[in-house]
Design an enzyme around this catalytic site. Structure first.
Site: not given
Length: 460
Positions: A320, A341, A389, A416
């Site tokens: 990512y 990605e 991430d 997150c």
């Protein structure tokens, strides 16, 4: 025997005396009546109040405060009631040190659900000195009649737009740019998009700013391919927006809640602006992901670098990787960094950013990380450190299985979402990894969101 349907012990529009016991992950106060949860707007733990029930559901109810009899010592004055109405600043009434403690506790609570908190120290949340006016990106809906357009944000759990001029948590230049552009569009009677009728032109107005560079990008998200009075509007925006380096139209003609469409047309400059992270320069396009709090992103990435503990001879894989923001920071201390990605445009920018910063020890590939990483290993590329991430949904089962094939000595997980983080960590620990450190970082003051950096190592 048939189950007896339990009636809620509260009624809509009735008022009850409540003692607030906790906060939800959305920042609502939690009280209970006969064990039945009531979520109370603008209420903090330790407070006593009378509250009116506004909605009753099977398992819980919502209420609003009428009178507050006992106030929390952590309560601070509201800056803007609209921030509670829209949900953009659900913790603004909570003192900032208490916000940081709340966010740390959210991480602990999520880990506890999987039994991962035993014997593990979750570090204090890294916060900001000044937790206001930090967002480097705005993406706001537009409403109003031609000549009277305004920007704002959706009221909680609705699509009614609350007019807002000062968003409090955005960089001030962004607030000013939003108002300048809206005034220009009003001169030319541009119409706002009506999602129910699927008519009207301007859906969203976006502004992105390089915090270190001051460069401004303006994005007009249209329900159409053309902008009336395009030449005049472009000239006016160029003239009246200081720091403008990019003006683009994004075309989204679908009936959808997705903000941006796939097609973008440049009206001025290029589809990019620049900002910096830890001394590295990054070109960022209108659809590229870039952390919305630049100064705190630097602390987040620094925490990731410390967790990786690179000595200069490691092969690192960054899943990512986006436009390379973490990859390039890692590349300064690694032998080689491989980034993957799924968005091809982001990979193009990652390569461009690596070249612009003189980092030739990087390789970037577009594709599904769960397929690309094992292919690298089969090609003879070892992985000493894996960095992930992911978005809020976390990692897929297939990705975790593929990542375990890498047999990396260390895994650095940048998260997150504490809930998906804990779920994924449980899978890694079951597969032979041990959690060494957990560092929460606050990138979103006045909100309930929290980022975390977790280091895992293989059991000896």
């Amino acid at each position: 025997m048939a189950k007896v349907k339990r009636q809620a012990p509260v009624k809509k529009n009735a008022t009850y005396d409540l003692s607030i016991e906790d906060l939800t992950y959305e920042g609502l106060g939690v009280a209970k009546v006969d064990g039945y949860p009531i979520f109370v707007h603008d209420a903090l733990p330790g407070e006593k109040c009378s509250a009116r029930i506004v909605k009753v559901l099977k398992k819980f109810a919502f209420a609003i405060v009428k009178d507050r009899y006992q106030t929390s010592p952590d309560r601070v004055p509201l800056r803007d009631k609209d921030g509670l109405r829209t949900g953009t600043m659900p913790l603004q009434h909570l003192a900032y040190p208490a916000q940081l403690a709340f966010k740390r506790q959210q991480v602990i609570n999520s880990l506890h659900k999987f039994g991962l908190d035993q014997g593990l120290e979750v570090k204090e949340t890294i916060g900001m000195e000044e937790p206001w006016a930090y967002r480097n990106k705005a993406q706001v809906p537009v409403a109003g009649e031609p000549g009277q357009l305004y920007t704002g944000f959706y009221k909680r759990r609705s699509h009614d737009i609350v007019p807002i001029k000062d968003y409090q948590i955005q960089l001030k230049n962004i607030d000013e740019t939003l108002q300048t552009v809206i005034q220009i569009l009003n001169r030319y009677q541009i119409t706002a998009y009506d999602e129910k009728a699927h008519r009207g032109l301007l859906r969203f107005l976006g502004v992105r700013q390089g915090e270190h560079t001051g460069e401004i990008m303006v994005i007009l998200v249209l329900n159409g391919k053309s902008l009336p009075h395009e030449v005049e509007i472009v000239q006016a925006i160029r003239r009246e927006v200081p720091g403008l380096v990019s003006l683009v139209i994004n075309i989204n003609e679908e009936r959808t809640n997705v903000i941006m469409g796939k097609e973008t047309r440049v009206l001025y400059g290029d589809d990019r602006y620049h900002d910096q992270i830890l001394g590295l320069d990054f070109a960022i396009s209108s659809q590229s992901f870039f952390q919305v709090n630049t100064s705190q992103a630097e602390k987040l990435y620094q925490a990731a670098l410390e967790a990786a503990n690179l000595q200069g001879n490691e092969q690192v894989m960054d899943a990512y990787c986006g436009i390379g923001s973490i990859s390039l920071c890692l590349a300064q201390a690694a032998k080689h960094v491989y980034g993957v990605e799924i968005v091809e445009d982001a990979i193009d920018m990652a390569r461009e950013n690596a070249a612009a910063n003189g980092l030739n020890n990087t390789s970037f590939q577009a594709g599904d990380a769960g397929e690309v990483m094992p292919a690298w290993v089969k090609a003879g590329i070892p992985c000493d450190v894996l960095v992930v991430d992911p978005p809020r949904k976390g990692l897929s089962e297939a990705f975790i299985e593929a990542s375990l094939e890498l047999d990396a000595d260390r895994i650095v997980y940048v998260s997150c979402n504490p809930a998906s983080l804990a779920r994924d960590l449980a899978k890694y620990t079951a597969a032979g990894y041990q959690i060494q450190s957990v560092q929460p970082v606050d990138l979103f003051p006045q909100t309930t969101h929290v980022e975390s950096v977790v280091l895992m190592t293989k059991w000896d």
